[in-house]
Each structure stands twice: as structure tokens, then as C-alpha cells.
Design a protein around this motif. Structure first.
Motif, PDB file in Angstrom:
ATOM      1  N   GLY A 200      11.278  -8.584  -0.684  1.00  0.00           N
ATOM      2  CA  GLY A 200      10.130  -9.182  -0.401  1.00  0.00           C
ATOM      3  C   GLY A 200       8.749  -8.232  -0.531  1.00  0.00           C
ATOM      4  N   LEU A 201       7.769  -8.978  -1.176  1.00  0.00           N
ATOM      5  CA  LEU A 201       6.857  -8.068  -1.826  1.00  0.00           C
ATOM      6  C   LEU A 201       6.041  -7.187  -0.832  1.00  0.00           C
ATOM      7  CD1 LEU A 201       5.350  -7.814  -4.467  1.00  0.00           C
ATOM      8  CD2 LEU A 201       3.415  -9.444  -3.444  1.00  0.00           C
ATOM      9  N   MET A 202       6.049  -7.568   0.365  1.00  0.00           N
ATOM     10  CA  MET A 202       5.604  -6.818   1.672  1.00  0.00           C
ATOM     11  C   MET A 202       6.159  -5.340   1.631  1.00  0.00           C
ATOM     12  SD  MET A 202       3.222  -7.623   3.922  1.00  0.00           S
ATOM     13  CE  MET A 202       2.684  -7.663   5.669  1.00  0.00           C
ATOM     14  N   ALA A 203       7.517  -5.408   1.434  1.00  0.00           N
ATOM     15  CA  ALA A 203       8.092  -4.286   1.670  1.00  0.00           C
ATOM     16  C   ALA A 203       8.309  -3.562   0.238  1.00  0.00           C
ATOM     17  CB  ALA A 203       9.570  -4.734   1.894  1.00  0.00           C
ATOM     18  N   LEU A 204       8.065  -4.257  -0.800  1.00  0.00           N
ATOM     19  CA  LEU A 204       8.414  -3.570  -1.983  1.00  0.00           C
ATOM     20  C   LEU A 204       7.001  -2.863  -2.576  1.00  0.00           C
ATOM     21  CD1 LEU A 204      10.281  -3.367  -4.631  1.00  0.00           C
ATOM     22  CD2 LEU A 204       9.123  -5.427  -5.610  1.00  0.00           C
ATOM     23  N   VAL A 205       6.009  -3.416  -2.153  1.00  0.00           N
ATOM     24  CA  VAL A 205       4.944  -2.846  -2.916  1.00  0.00           C
ATOM     25  C   VAL A 205       4.410  -1.321  -2.169  1.00  0.00           C
ATOM     26  CG1 VAL A 205       2.350  -2.690  -3.190  1.00  0.00           C
ATOM     27  CG2 VAL A 205       3.924  -4.960  -3.704  1.00  0.00           C
ATOM     28  N   PRO A 206       4.507  -1.000  -1.023  1.00  0.00           N
ATOM     29  CA  PRO A 206       4.221   0.140  -0.272  1.00  0.00           C
ATOM     30  C   PRO A 206       5.196   1.374  -0.648  1.00  0.00           C
ATOM     31  CG  PRO A 206       4.503  -1.460   1.408  1.00  0.00           C
ATOM     32  CD  PRO A 206       4.818  -2.184   0.165  1.00  0.00           C
ATOM     33  N   GLN A 207       6.428   0.930  -0.765  1.00  0.00           N
ATOM     34  CA  GLN A 207       7.619   1.821  -1.148  1.00  0.00           C
ATOM     35  C   GLN A 207       7.407   2.260  -2.418  1.00  0.00           C
ATOM     36  OE1 GLN A 207      11.460   1.233   1.226  1.00  0.00           O
ATOM     37  NE2 GLN A 207      10.723  -0.764   0.846  1.00  0.00           N
ATOM     38  N   MET A 208       7.105   1.350  -3.527  1.00  0.00           N
ATOM     39  CA  MET A 208       7.038   1.482  -4.696  1.00  0.00           C
ATOM     40  C   MET A 208       5.805   2.473  -5.135  1.00  0.00           C
ATOM     41  SD  MET A 208       7.154  -1.082  -8.273  1.00  0.00           S
ATOM     42  CE  MET A 208       8.881  -2.185  -7.663  1.00  0.00           C
ATOM     43  N   ALA A 209       4.596   2.084  -4.428  1.00  0.00           N
ATOM     44  CA  ALA A 209       3.358   2.789  -4.586  1.00  0.00           C
ATOM     45  C   ALA A 209       3.525   4.286  -3.829  1.00  0.00           C
ATOM     46  CB  ALA A 209       2.264   2.359  -3.913  1.00  0.00           C
ATOM     47  N   ASP A 210       4.527   4.440  -3.042  1.00  0.00           N
ATOM     48  CA  ASP A 210       4.781   5.855  -2.468  1.00  0.00           C
ATOM     49  C   ASP A 210       5.664   6.765  -3.682  1.00  0.00           C
ATOM     50  OD1 ASP A 210       3.538   5.387  -0.024  1.00  0.00           O
ATOM     51  OD2 ASP A 210       5.471   4.931   1.041  1.00  0.00           O
ATOM     52  N   HIS A 211       6.398   5.786  -4.412  1.00  0.00           N
ATOM     53  CA  HIS A 211       7.537   7.007  -5.166  1.00  0.00           C
ATOM     54  C   HIS A 211       7.014   6.808  -6.587  1.00  0.00           C
ATOM     55  CE1 HIS A 211       9.690   6.617  -1.481  1.00  0.00           C
ATOM     56  NE2 HIS A 211      10.322   7.576  -2.283  1.00  0.00           N
ATOM     57  N   VAL A 212       6.136   6.181  -7.078  1.00  0.00           N
ATOM     58  CA  VAL A 212       5.592   6.494  -8.727  1.00  0.00           C
ATOM     59  C   VAL A 212       4.128   6.805  -8.519  1.00  0.00           C
ATOM     60  CG1 VAL A 212       7.233   4.704  -9.575  1.00  0.00           C
ATOM     61  CG2 VAL A 212       4.871   4.027  -8.786  1.00  0.00           C
ATOM     62  N   SER A 213       3.657   7.361  -9.701  1.00  0.00           N
ATOM     63  CA  SER A 213       2.234   7.754  -9.765  1.00  0.00           C
ATOM     64  C   SER A 213       1.270   7.172 -10.561  1.00  0.00           C
ATOM     65  CB  SER A 213       2.070   9.467  -9.963  1.00  0.00           C
ATOM     66  OG  SER A 213       2.733   9.610 -11.260  1.00  0.00           O
ATOM     67  N   ILE A 214       2.030   6.098 -10.909  1.00  0.00           N
ATOM     68  CA  ILE A 214       1.262   5.160 -11.869  1.00  0.00           C
ATOM     69  C   ILE A 214       0.811   3.822 -11.064  1.00  0.00           C
ATOM     70  CG2 ILE A 214       2.004   5.954 -14.199  1.00  0.00           C
ATOM     71  CD1 ILE A 214       4.055   4.005 -14.062  1.00  0.00           C
ATOM     72  N   PRO A 215      -0.054   2.905 -11.513  1.00  0.00           N
ATOM     73  CA  PRO A 215      -0.431   1.878 -10.937  1.00  0.00           C
ATOM     74  C   PRO A 215       0.650   0.749 -10.620  1.00  0.00           C
ATOM     75  CG  PRO A 215      -2.388   2.487 -12.528  1.00  0.00           C
ATOM     76  CD  PRO A 215      -1.048   3.408 -12.864  1.00  0.00           C
TER      77      PRO A 215
END
Ligand SMILES: Cc1cc2nc3c(=O)[nH]c(=O)nc-3n(C[C@H](O)[C@H](O)[C@H](O)COP(=O)(O)O)c2cc1C
Length: 356
Positions: free
Chosen positions: A196-211
Motif C-alpha cells: 500500500g502507498l502509505m507504507a511504500l512511500v516512507p520506506q522508499m524515501a528512507d532507502h534512496v536518495s533520489i526523489p
């Protein structure tokens, strides 16, 4: 208001992308209308021939001088089995009979040449190139960047995002499980990549340095503010634009988008051999009973093409693919400019009123 690293990099006013929607909806008129309204319009060019892509880019340029994107499908060689294909073709004859079209049509070519499609995008020096279903070669990504094209990949899990970042892309679309259309999943099975997007976005944002660009179920200013709060630098909205005035979606499809609710979509591979979210149809329900194997993408996509086309011609949505995300109850028949304006106004009010 709502200036982000993405609006600055792409030189756009608002962090709102209209999702590329291959198969008709993302017309040059829609793409240009979104870009003219301050967002980023995206041409879904995955099914177009190289020449059609060139024409669509030209038409878009005639309608806007603002940045826009072109999106392609990374080609993956399908696993082929004569037996599976033959059994499916035979099974599909039942629908062909119902629709009054010829039985056993010969298989058209599997897909347009990805190389040739990319070549046109390179030559045309479009502002943004995005892709889904995998990762193109380093060479292709580098040549795009060298020509000044901003490159965006699609990920449905954090691991996919990490791989994409390593390949040199400059931003990543985080496609949540709510999203309409095909899943961009390329590492694990689609069923293990439904985050789900609610879980995906913050975890992705934490693990990559690009937008990260949030995508899936976002329909208005609430979705925009929530996505930015989760760590996204922009949103990509598809279903919200499907029933817009400029959308090229078939009228019967638009009607379904405007009348169906969040509990009527399902992820299926019966239309194309690849998991995709769409409004339930008779074809989806019937095909659930099929006991054989579904040929892999894009074979099944080619095999069902005549059925989908005949269904569209007959104005019968039950055998068409009606891709849509889980936010579809919020879809409205508006101009693209109004959708962008309302989204920004609502987001602005939310932030100003401190969410009360
Ligand atoms: C009709 C339709 C066609 C789509 N075609 C593409 C496509 O060609 N390329 C792509 O990267 N994503 C495609 N998508 C997925 C979108 O990029 C995006 O992930 C999705 O629309 C977001 O969910 P939403 O529809 O709930 O806004 C498509 C989605 C829809 C609804």
C-alpha cells in the motif's frame, strides 16, 4: 506553494504528474492540458510504433511549450509455450463467437521494438523519459541523461527502488497496490509486491536518495498533501484523469469510471498476462474459471486484443480492460486544468487550516 525538488528540477509549477496511460487515455491533448496547467503531462507510448510516438510528441509540442514526459515499457522476452498458447487461443474462441469476430486469428508481432521506440525519444530530446516493467540498459539511461532528458523509473518495492537508483535514474515512481493499470513489478512475483502507498512511500524515501513520486489512489488535494508528508516529492495520478474531458478513454470506459466504486476493482492477469488493476468485468469473472495457464505478457495481451477491440466497437465494456485504481469513487468528469486547480486549492486549504 508546494515547490519541491521535482518542481525545481523539471521547471514545473506543481508537483502533480498525470500518469502515462498507454492504450488511448493519455492523448496529446490531455498531456498538454496538464502541462499547461502547471503539472507534468505524460504520454503513455508503450504500445505505439516509433512513428506514432514521433507524431504524438509533435502534436503535444504543438499544444504546449511546457515540459512533458514520454513513457515506455521495458521489453522482457516472454516465456513461450506452444501448448499454453494454443489452449488459450481455443478458449478465447468462445468470446470471439459471442462477439461475432473470426476465430483463431494469427498472432501479431509481440511488441514494438523497444530500441526503436527509445531511439525516437532520444532524437526528440523530450524533457522527461519514464519507464516501467524493469530497467533499461545503462547505455540507454546514460544517453537519455546526456541529451538533457530527466529519467524516471517505476518501483513497487524498496528493493526495486534501490536497483533503479543504482542504474542511474534520477527519480522513482513508487507504485502502491492501489494503483490502476499494470504493475511495474520486476523483481519478485506481483503478489509479493502489493505494498500500500502509505507504507511504500516512507520506506522508499528512507532507502534512496533520489526523489520519490507517489502513485496509486491519489485523486485530490488530500492525497497530494498526504504524499508530501510521507516523503514524496510529487504525485502521479492516473484514474483521476481517466474521465477528464481530454482523456482518450472509450466513452463506455469513462462511464464505468464515473459510476464504479472502490470495491469493484481487482488485480488480474487475464487480459495481458501481467498483473494489472481494473474494474471487474464479465471477462474477468469468466476467466477465473479457466483452469489452464495464462500465457505470459505480452502474448496474452496480443491474444485478447481482437476481443477487447470488438467489445469497444460494440460499446460493451464487459470484454474491455477497464484499468482503474482504488480511488475511482472520487473520479469526476472535469477538464484536466480543473482537476489540477482543484487539487492545488484543496491541498493549499488543508495546509493553511492545519488539517482541521
Ligand atoms: C488506464 C491506465 C493505463 C496505465 N498505463 C501506464 C503506462 O503506460 N505506463 C506506466 O508507467 N504506468 C501506467 N499506468 C499506471 C500509472 O502510472 C499509475 O501507477 C497509476 O495510474 C496510479 O494509480 P491511480 O490510477 O489510482 O492514480 C496506467 C494506469 C492506468 C489507470
Amino acid at each position: 506553494m508546494f515547490e519541491t525538488v521535482i518542481t525545481r528540477k523539471l521547471n514545473i509549477k506543481y508537483p502533480i504528474f498525470q500518469a502515462p496511460m498507454a492504450g488511448g487515455p493519455s492523448t496529446p491533448a490531455l498531456v498538454a492540458a496538464v502541462s499547461n496547467a502547471g503539472g507534468l503531462g505524460n504520454l503513455g507510448a508503450g504500445y505505439l510504433t516509433p512513428e506514432q510516438i514521433r507524431i504524438a510528441i509533435k502534436q503535444t509540442r504543438e499544444l504546449t511549450d511546457q515540459p512533458f514526459g514520454v513513457n515506455l515499457f521495458v521489453f522482457n522476452q516472454p516465456e513461450e509455450s506452444e501448448e499454453t498458447n494454443e489452449a488459450m487461443s481455443k478458449h478465447l474462441n468462445f468470446y470471439r463467437n459471442e462477439l461475432g469476430i473470426p476465430q483463431n486469428p494469427s498472432l501479431q508481432k509481440l511488441s514494438e521494438s523497444f530500441d526503436e521506440q527509445v531511439h525516437v525519444v532520444l532524437e526528440e530530446r523530450v524533457p522527461v523519459f519514464s519507464f516501467t516493467f524493469g530497467i533499461p540498459s545503462q547505455d540507454r539511461i546514460q544517453s537519455m541523461k546526456q541529451r538533457g532528458t530527466f529519467v524516471i523509473g517505476t518501483a513497487t518495492t524498496v528493493d526495486e527502488a534501490i536497483r533503479l537508483e543504482a542504474s542511474g535514474v534520477e527519480a522513482i515512481v513508487a507504485q502502491g497496490s492501489e494503483a490502476g493499470g499494470h504493475r511495474g513489478t520486476f523483481l519478485k512475483d506481483a503478489s509479493n509486491s502489493l505494498i500500500g502507498l502509505m507504507a511504500l512511500v516512507p520506506q522508499m524515501a528512507d532507502h534512496v536518495s533520489i526523489p520519490v513520486i507517489a502513485s496509486g489512489g491519489i485523486m485530490d488535494g488530500r492525497g497530494l498533501v498526504a504524499s508530501l508528508a510521507l516523503g514524496a516529492a510529487a504525485v502521479q495520478m492516473g484514474t483521476a484523469f481517466l474521465a477528464s474531458t481530454e482523456s482518450g478513454a472509450h466513452p463506455a470506459y469513462k462511464q464505468k469510471i464515473l459510476s464504479a466504486n472502490e470495491d469493484t476493482t481487482e488485480i488480474t492477469s487475464v487480459y495481458s498476462g501481467k498483473a494489472a488493476r481494473g474494474i471487474q468485468t464479465q471477462f474477468m469473472r469468466d476467466m477465473c474459471l479457466y483452469v489452464g495457464e495464462i500465457p505470459s505478457y505480452p502474448i496474452q495481451h496480443i491474444m485478447t486484443r481482437d476481443i477487447r477491440q470488438a467489445s469497444a466497437k460494440a460499446n460493451n465494456p464487459e470484454f474491455m480492460s477497464l484499468w482503474a485504481g482504488q480511488g475511482l469513487r472520487m473520479a469526476e468528469e472535469q477538464s484536466a486544468a480543473t482537476i489540477i486547480k482543484q487539487t492545488i486549492e484543496q491541498a493549499d486549504a488543508l495546509v493553511k487550516n492545519r488539517f482541521n
